[in-house]
Write a protein that holds these residues in place. Structure first.
Motif, PDB file in Angstrom:
ATOM      1  N   GLN A   1      37.589  38.729  48.889  1.00  0.00           N
ATOM      2  CA  GLN A   1      37.366  38.547  47.467  1.00  0.00           C
ATOM      3  C   GLN A   1      36.287  37.511  47.187  1.00  0.00           C
ATOM      4  O   GLN A   1      35.415  37.704  46.345  1.00  0.00           O
ATOM      5  CB  GLN A   1      38.671  38.125  46.818  1.00  0.00           C
ATOM      6  N   LEU A   2      36.357  36.425  47.910  1.00  0.00           N
ATOM      7  CA  LEU A   2      35.342  35.391  47.730  1.00  0.00           C
ATOM      8  C   LEU A   2      33.954  35.942  48.041  1.00  0.00           C
ATOM      9  O   LEU A   2      32.984  35.661  47.327  1.00  0.00           O
ATOM     10  CB  LEU A   2      35.668  34.204  48.645  1.00  0.00           C
ATOM     11  N   ALA A   3      33.871  36.730  49.089  1.00  0.00           N
ATOM     12  CA  ALA A   3      32.567  37.301  49.452  1.00  0.00           C
ATOM     13  C   ALA A   3      32.043  38.195  48.343  1.00  0.00           C
ATOM     14  O   ALA A   3      30.846  38.196  48.044  1.00  0.00           O
ATOM     15  CB  ALA A   3      32.693  38.097  50.756  1.00  0.00           C
ATOM     16  N   ARG A   4      32.928  38.944  47.716  1.00  0.00           N
ATOM     17  CA  ARG A   4      32.454  39.826  46.642  1.00  0.00           C
ATOM     18  C   ARG A   4      31.975  39.011  45.444  1.00  0.00           C
ATOM     19  O   ARG A   4      30.937  39.301  44.862  1.00  0.00           O
ATOM     20  CB  ARG A   4      33.564  40.786  46.220  1.00  0.00           C
ATOM     21  N   VAL A   5      32.741  38.006  45.082  1.00  0.00           N
ATOM     22  CA  VAL A   5      32.287  37.144  43.977  1.00  0.00           C
ATOM     23  C   VAL A   5      30.922  36.562  44.303  1.00  0.00           C
ATOM     24  O   VAL A   5      29.998  36.609  43.474  1.00  0.00           O
ATOM     25  CB  VAL A   5      33.296  36.016  43.718  1.00  0.00           C
ATOM     26  N   TRP A   6      30.800  36.054  45.493  1.00  0.00           N
ATOM     27  CA  TRP A   6      29.517  35.450  45.857  1.00  0.00           C
ATOM     28  C   TRP A   6      28.403  36.483  45.926  1.00  0.00           C
ATOM     29  O   TRP A   6      27.276  36.212  45.517  1.00  0.00           O
ATOM     30  CB  TRP A   6      29.653  34.727  47.209  1.00  0.00           C
ATOM     31  N   GLY A   7      28.713  37.630  46.460  1.00  0.00           N
ATOM     32  CA  GLY A   7      27.698  38.679  46.529  1.00  0.00           C
ATOM     33  C   GLY A   7      27.151  39.005  45.143  1.00  0.00           C
ATOM     34  O   GLY A   7      25.940  38.976  44.917  1.00  0.00           O
ATOM     35  N   HIS A   8      28.048  39.267  44.217  1.00  0.00           N
ATOM     36  CA  HIS A   8      27.588  39.597  42.867  1.00  0.00           C
ATOM     37  C   HIS A   8      26.924  38.390  42.203  1.00  0.00           C
ATOM     38  O   HIS A   8      25.933  38.539  41.492  1.00  0.00           O
ATOM     39  CB  HIS A   8      28.761  40.110  42.034  1.00  0.00           C
TER      40      HIS A   8
ATOM     41  N   ASP B   1      34.175  15.171  34.857  1.00  0.00           N
ATOM     42  CA  ASP B   1      33.112  15.101  35.860  1.00  0.00           C
ATOM     43  C   ASP B   1      32.358  16.417  35.919  1.00  0.00           C
ATOM     44  O   ASP B   1      32.728  17.397  35.265  1.00  0.00           O
ATOM     45  CB  ASP B   1      33.669  14.705  37.230  1.00  0.00           C
ATOM     46  N   ARG B   2      31.287  16.429  36.704  1.00  0.00           N
ATOM     47  CA  ARG B   2      30.383  17.559  36.618  1.00  0.00           C
ATOM     48  C   ARG B   2      31.055  18.860  37.032  1.00  0.00           C
ATOM     49  O   ARG B   2      30.861  19.894  36.401  1.00  0.00           O
ATOM     50  CB  ARG B   2      29.153  17.304  37.489  1.00  0.00           C
ATOM     51  N   ARG B   3      31.816  18.798  38.074  1.00  0.00           N
ATOM     52  CA  ARG B   3      32.499  20.007  38.530  1.00  0.00           C
ATOM     53  C   ARG B   3      33.403  20.575  37.433  1.00  0.00           C
ATOM     54  O   ARG B   3      33.389  21.776  37.158  1.00  0.00           O
ATOM     55  CB  ARG B   3      33.325  19.680  39.773  1.00  0.00           C
ATOM     56  N   ALA B   4      34.166  19.706  36.792  1.00  0.00           N
ATOM     57  CA  ALA B   4      35.064  20.168  35.727  1.00  0.00           C
ATOM     58  C   ALA B   4      34.262  20.749  34.568  1.00  0.00           C
ATOM     59  O   ALA B   4      34.651  21.768  33.973  1.00  0.00           O
ATOM     60  CB  ALA B   4      35.945  19.020  35.237  1.00  0.00           C
ATOM     61  N   ARG B   5      33.155  20.123  34.269  1.00  0.00           N
ATOM     62  CA  ARG B   5      32.337  20.633  33.166  1.00  0.00           C
ATOM     63  C   ARG B   5      31.771  22.001  33.512  1.00  0.00           C
ATOM     64  O   ARG B   5      31.752  22.910  32.684  1.00  0.00           O
ATOM     65  CB  ARG B   5      31.200  19.659  32.862  1.00  0.00           C
ATOM     66  N   VAL B   6      31.292  22.149  34.732  1.00  0.00           N
ATOM     67  CA  VAL B   6      30.746  23.444  35.136  1.00  0.00           C
ATOM     68  C   VAL B   6      31.833  24.506  35.075  1.00  0.00           C
ATOM     69  O   VAL B   6      31.617  25.615  34.564  1.00  0.00           O
ATOM     70  CB  VAL B   6      30.137  23.345  36.544  1.00  0.00           C
TER      71      VAL B   6
ATOM     72  N   SER C   1      41.951  36.907  38.946  1.00  0.00           N
ATOM     73  CA  SER C   1      42.129  36.218  37.670  1.00  0.00           C
ATOM     74  C   SER C   1      40.845  35.490  37.272  1.00  0.00           C
ATOM     75  O   SER C   1      39.966  35.258  38.100  1.00  0.00           O
ATOM     76  CB  SER C   1      43.263  35.212  37.776  1.00  0.00           C
ATOM     77  N   ARG C   2      40.776  35.151  36.016  1.00  0.00           N
ATOM     78  CA  ARG C   2      39.595  34.431  35.534  1.00  0.00           C
ATOM     79  C   ARG C   2      39.476  33.088  36.229  1.00  0.00           C
ATOM     80  O   ARG C   2      38.380  32.672  36.613  1.00  0.00           O
ATOM     81  CB  ARG C   2      39.718  34.247  34.024  1.00  0.00           C
ATOM     82  N   ALA C   3      40.603  32.436  36.409  1.00  0.00           N
ATOM     83  CA  ALA C   3      40.570  31.110  37.043  1.00  0.00           C
ATOM     84  C   ALA C   3      40.036  31.203  38.468  1.00  0.00           C
ATOM     85  O   ALA C   3      39.233  30.356  38.902  1.00  0.00           O
ATOM     86  CB  ALA C   3      41.966  30.507  37.035  1.00  0.00           C
ATOM     87  N   GLN C   4      40.458  32.230  39.176  1.00  0.00           N
ATOM     88  CA  GLN C   4      39.953  32.391  40.540  1.00  0.00           C
ATOM     89  C   GLN C   4      38.452  32.633  40.550  1.00  0.00           C
ATOM     90  O   GLN C   4      37.727  32.097  41.393  1.00  0.00           O
ATOM     91  CB  GLN C   4      40.662  33.575  41.212  1.00  0.00           C
ATOM     92  N   LEU C   5      38.013  33.458  39.620  1.00  0.00           N
ATOM     93  CA  LEU C   5      36.579  33.728  39.560  1.00  0.00           C
ATOM     94  C   LEU C   5      35.807  32.443  39.276  1.00  0.00           C
ATOM     95  O   LEU C   5      34.791  32.145  39.923  1.00  0.00           O
ATOM     96  CB  LEU C   5      36.295  34.770  38.479  1.00  0.00           C
ATOM     97  N   VAL C   6      36.295  31.698  38.310  1.00  0.00           N
ATOM     98  CA  VAL C   6      35.627  30.434  37.965  1.00  0.00           C
ATOM     99  C   VAL C   6      35.546  29.530  39.192  1.00  0.00           C
ATOM    100  O   VAL C   6      34.492  28.969  39.513  1.00  0.00           O
ATOM    101  CB  VAL C   6      36.393  29.727  36.824  1.00  0.00           C
ATOM    102  N   SER C   7      36.651  29.427  39.875  1.00  0.00           N
ATOM    103  CA  SER C   7      36.681  28.541  41.029  1.00  0.00           C
ATOM    104  C   SER C   7      35.717  29.022  42.122  1.00  0.00           C
ATOM    105  O   SER C   7      34.987  28.224  42.723  1.00  0.00           O
ATOM    106  CB  SER C   7      38.117  28.483  41.551  1.00  0.00           C
ATOM    107  N   SER C   8      35.692  30.321  42.352  1.00  0.00           N
ATOM    108  CA  SER C   8      34.804  30.854  43.391  1.00  0.00           C
ATOM    109  C   SER C   8      33.340  30.613  43.048  1.00  0.00           C
ATOM    110  O   SER C   8      32.536  30.259  43.914  1.00  0.00           O
ATOM    111  CB  SER C   8      35.054  32.355  43.557  1.00  0.00           C
ATOM    112  N   LEU C   9      33.013  30.813  41.776  1.00  0.00           N
ATOM    113  CA  LEU C   9      31.618  30.613  41.375  1.00  0.00           C
ATOM    114  C   LEU C   9      31.232  29.146  41.459  1.00  0.00           C
ATOM    115  O   LEU C   9      30.132  28.803  41.897  1.00  0.00           O
ATOM    116  CB  LEU C   9      31.401  31.146  39.956  1.00  0.00           C
TER     117      LEU C   9
END
Lengths: 219, 219
Positions: B164-171, A86-91, A191-199
């Motif tokens: 942490q989430l705020a920083r990811v979002w900020g950047h 689904d779109r979320r997974a693809r993103v 972690s990379r996974a956390q960053l991905v999830s946050s974005l």
DNA sequence: GACTGTTGTTACCGTAAGTAACAGCAGTGC
DNA sequence: GCACTGCTGTTACTTACGGTAACAACAGTC
């Protein structure tokens, strides 16, 4: 000297070019954005003028190198974008692919992202030049943005003005990914996974949904 | 020469510094990222070594200049972010403020955004230097991202991991704004208002809501 | 064997960052 | 008055890098 690695000297100019690009790649991988033409030539076992004969100027070498990496990265991103999910997974897969790439080779990444400058003598108002290469800045992010825009417009129904909206989003998303990735690569705050999830959360509009903080002015 | 504008010669070094920065500003505004130290010194009516005495190296001058502009831009952005309106309106006002700023002075913008390089001899692993200035790259986007993160965390309730989430979002948001703005400034494909609206739509999660295109694979 | 094209060289130019080394002049203490 | 310190300013230099000219060697071709 010069007769050392001339065992098979009549391979095509195209092969030679690839060989030089690989040497340039190695130097960039080692020296980062400070890689000089002399250093690249030395790594390739030759001297500067040959590089200039093949690539015109440093910008030409840069563009050739950027094209290689951009092509590779882009095909990886397209694969992630086209995965059966689904779109979320693809993103998320796309974000992760990008971040994994810059994590794997930060030096190359930095070289590609910070081109320093190019053709821009003075006026900044010249209408067109004739060439498509070396026009303005547009090294890697521009291309990624444009390509992502194409994919977005192909796959998603954005209504009227879809072309334009897709381009804005393409560049915006790429920029978001880039800036967050650049910061993350420098500080490694999670972690990379956390960053991905946050974005992905950001792209999914969580900013619009969350509540104001308790003590904040009631807007 | 040198005795011309020496009417009030015993103003503090701080005043002198501001004067030099204003000259540098003027040159950057005129010449863009190609501004040389010689040109800046000439504009200030002096010669190079004085610039080096005040700012150490070109990076020092750059950082001082960047700080000025970043401070100014940041206070404008904070004002937009704190305006009495709902979140969507505030976000749009902030985006518009940024875009208006880069639209008004593209040369300064380009100089600040494309620093070319700075301290980074080789290892990239030196622990700390003692100064806070000149640490790593972090020219303008980093600072904007951090500041936006602070504002986000102050104003919005993000639950656990909020810092942490705020920083990811900020950047991420700053990067989105930057990349889209950079592209828009070069191509001018639409009005500023349209760009602002499109970006706000993106942040509002419209990407998650829109339908797949008719002919696209059914995911 | 001369002609051409490619691959390579050394040696140079222009520009820009950064650095001595020195000159003039204000204030300070004697 | 006079040395000393410190700041502002200069000229002239070094270093490094992008880019170029001129030349040397050699493969293939007529």
């Amino acid at each position: 000297m010069g007769t050392t690695q001339q065992t098979d000297q009549h391979r095509s100019a195209h092969q030679r070019r690839r060989q030089l690009l690989e040497a340039a790649d190695r130097v960039v991988l080692r020296d980062g954005p400070k890689a000089s033409m002399n250093a690249i030539a030395a790594e390739a076992g030759i001297t500067k003028p040959i590089l200039y004969r093949h690539f015109g100027d440093k910008g030409g070498l840069y563009r050739a190198l950027a094209k290689r990496h951009t092509d590779a990265l882009l095909s990886a991103l397209k694969a992630a974008l086209d995965a059966p999910a689904d779109r979320r997974a693809r993103v998320e897969a796309t974000l992760d692919t990008y971040l994994a790439a810059i994590e794997a080779r930060p030096q190359v990444y930095r070289f590609l992202m910070h081109p320093a400058d190019n053709t821009a003598t003075a006026d900044a108002q010249l209408p067109e030049q004739g060439f498509d290469v070396g026009r303005h800045s547009a090294p890697l992010l521009r291309r990624l943005g444009e390509e992502l825009a194409v994919v977005i417009e192909e796959r998603v129904d954005l209504g009227p003005d879809s072309a334009q909206l897709a381009r804005v989003w393409g560049h915006g998303i790429v920029g978001m990914m880039h800036a967050a990735g650049d910061w993350w690569l420098g500080e490694r705050p999670c972690s990379r996974a956390q960053l991905v999830s946050s974005l992905a959360d950001l792209l999914w509009g969580r900013l619009a949904l969350v509540d104001d903080r308790a003590g904040s002015p009631g807007l």
